[in-house]
Write a protein that holds these residues in place. Sequence first.
Motif, mmCIF file in Angstrom:
data_model
loop_
_atom_site.group_PDB
_atom_site.id
_atom_site.type_symbol
_atom_site.label_atom_id
_atom_site.label_comp_id
_atom_site.label_asym_id
_atom_site.label_seq_id
_atom_site.Cartn_x
_atom_site.Cartn_y
_atom_site.Cartn_z
ATOM 1 N N ALA A 1 -7.308 10.947 -10.034
ATOM 2 C CA ALA A 1 -6.735 12.296 -10.077
ATOM 3 C C ALA A 1 -5.871 12.558 -8.842
ATOM 4 N N LEU A 2 -6.315 12.085 -7.686
ATOM 5 C CA LEU A 2 -5.536 12.248 -6.464
ATOM 6 C C LEU A 2 -4.227 11.467 -6.540
ATOM 7 N N GLU A 3 -4.291 10.246 -7.023
ATOM 8 C CA GLU A 3 -3.086 9.427 -7.167
ATOM 9 C C GLU A 3 -2.104 10.042 -8.174
ATOM 10 N N ARG A 4 -2.622 10.562 -9.273
ATOM 11 C CA ARG A 4 -1.766 11.191 -10.285
ATOM 12 C C ARG A 4 -1.103 12.454 -9.738
ATOM 13 N N THR A 5 -1.874 13.226 -8.995
ATOM 14 C CA THR A 5 -1.339 14.446 -8.394
ATOM 15 C C THR A 5 -0.217 14.103 -7.418
ATOM 16 N N HIS A 6 -0.429 13.064 -6.627
ATOM 17 C CA HIS A 6 0.585 12.646 -5.662
ATOM 18 C C HIS A 6 1.862 12.192 -6.379
ATOM 19 N N ARG A 7 1.712 11.418 -7.435
ATOM 20 C CA ARG A 7 2.881 10.953 -8.191
ATOM 21 C C ARG A 7 3.623 12.122 -8.848
ATOM 22 N N ALA A 8 2.891 13.146 -9.277
ATOM 23 C CA ALA A 8 3.501 14.279 -9.971
ATOM 24 C C ALA A 8 4.142 15.283 -9.015
ATOM 25 N N THR A 9 3.856 15.184 -7.739
ATOM 26 C CA THR A 9 4.424 16.105 -6.760
ATOM 27 C C THR A 9 5.870 15.718 -6.488
ATOM 28 N N PRO A 10 6.793 16.686 -6.593
ATOM 29 C CA PRO A 10 8.197 16.355 -6.353
ATOM 30 C C PRO A 10 8.466 16.101 -4.865
ATOM 31 N N ASP A 11 9.526 15.349 -4.595
ATOM 32 C CA ASP A 11 9.950 15.101 -3.219
ATOM 33 C C ASP A 11 10.657 16.331 -2.675
ATOM 34 N N PRO A 12 10.610 16.596 -1.395
ATOM 35 C CA PRO A 12 9.847 15.861 -0.393
ATOM 36 C C PRO A 12 8.369 16.224 -0.494
ATOM 37 N N LYS A 13 7.509 15.267 -0.223
ATOM 38 C CA LYS A 13 6.070 15.522 -0.287
ATOM 39 C C LYS A 13 5.390 14.969 0.956
ATOM 40 N N TRP A 14 4.372 15.680 1.382
ATOM 41 C CA TRP A 14 3.594 15.278 2.547
ATOM 42 C C TRP A 14 2.118 15.317 2.180
ATOM 43 N N VAL A 15 1.362 14.409 2.770
ATOM 44 C CA VAL A 15 -0.081 14.371 2.575
ATOM 45 C C VAL A 15 -0.731 14.675 3.919
ATOM 46 N N VAL A 16 -1.631 15.653 3.922
ATOM 47 C CA VAL A 16 -2.315 16.070 5.137
ATOM 48 C C VAL A 16 -3.814 15.889 4.937
ATOM 49 N N ALA A 17 -4.437 15.119 5.844
ATOM 50 C CA ALA A 17 -5.892 14.934 5.835
ATOM 51 C C ALA A 17 -6.495 15.990 6.741
ATOM 52 N N VAL A 18 -7.203 16.949 6.155
ATOM 53 C CA VAL A 18 -7.757 18.073 6.900
ATOM 54 C C VAL A 18 -9.250 17.848 7.123
ATOM 55 N N GLY A 19 -9.624 17.600 8.361
ATOM 56 C CA GLY A 19 -11.030 17.423 8.718
ATOM 57 C C GLY A 19 -11.435 15.961 8.755
ATOM 58 N N ASP A 20 -12.590 15.718 9.342
ATOM 59 C CA ASP A 20 -13.073 14.351 9.527
ATOM 60 C C ASP A 20 -13.382 13.651 8.208
ATOM 61 N N CYS A 21 -13.878 14.382 7.228
ATOM 62 C CA CYS A 21 -14.191 13.749 5.942
ATOM 63 C C CYS A 21 -12.928 13.245 5.258
ATOM 64 N N ALA A 22 -11.854 14.014 5.330
ATOM 65 C CA ALA A 22 -10.591 13.577 4.724
ATOM 66 C C ALA A 22 -9.951 12.460 5.545
ATOM 67 N N ARG A 23 -10.197 12.449 6.847
ATOM 68 C CA ARG A 23 -9.604 11.420 7.710
ATOM 69 C C ARG A 23 -10.248 10.060 7.494
ATOM 70 N N ASN A 24 -11.598 10.042 7.472
ATOM 71 C CA ASN A 24 -12.271 8.730 7.441
ATOM 72 C C ASN A 24 -13.554 8.710 6.600
ATOM 73 N N GLY A 25 -13.771 9.707 5.799
ATOM 74 C CA GLY A 25 -14.976 9.762 4.992
ATOM 75 C C GLY A 25 -16.086 10.560 5.637
ATOM 76 N N GLY A 26 -15.999 10.791 6.950
ATOM 77 C CA GLY A 26 -16.988 11.590 7.667
ATOM 78 C C GLY A 26 -18.402 11.096 7.446
ATOM 79 N N VAL A 27 -19.314 12.013 7.201
ATOM 80 C CA VAL A 27 -20.720 11.659 7.010
ATOM 81 C C VAL A 27 -20.946 10.909 5.699
ATOM 82 N N PHE A 28 -19.946 10.897 4.825
ATOM 83 C CA PHE A 28 -20.083 10.228 3.536
ATOM 84 C C PHE A 28 -19.558 8.785 3.561
ATOM 85 N N ALA A 29 -18.987 8.366 4.682
ATOM 86 C CA ALA A 29 -18.455 7.004 4.799
ATOM 87 C C ALA A 29 -19.564 5.993 4.537
#
Length: 85
Positions: free
Chosen positions: A15-43
């Motif tokens: 779903a994330l990959e599909r959303t990214h492909r469907a987003t028109p250019d220009p597009k940016w991806v922002v990792a907000v918080g430790d979990c989005a950066r590296n998995g956080g406590v769920f790594a």
Amino acid sequence: MLLVTGPVTVNMREALERTHRATPDPKWVVAVGDCARNGGVFAGSPACVGGVSAVLPVDLHIPGCPPSPDALLKGLLALLESVST
């Protein structure tokens, strides 16, 4: 702009990959918080792929658990300034 605020799970990867492909250019991806950066406590969990950078190219990482509103605003403004120059 695609704001990812948590770890990428196996079930949500497509779903994330599909959303990214469907987003028109220009597009940016922002990792907000430790979990989005590296998995956080769920790594390391079998249900977790990890941070968003394991799936998509990330333009901005905002650290914190959770990041403060100030850190979020500063990060987004820095991204916009870097793009406009």
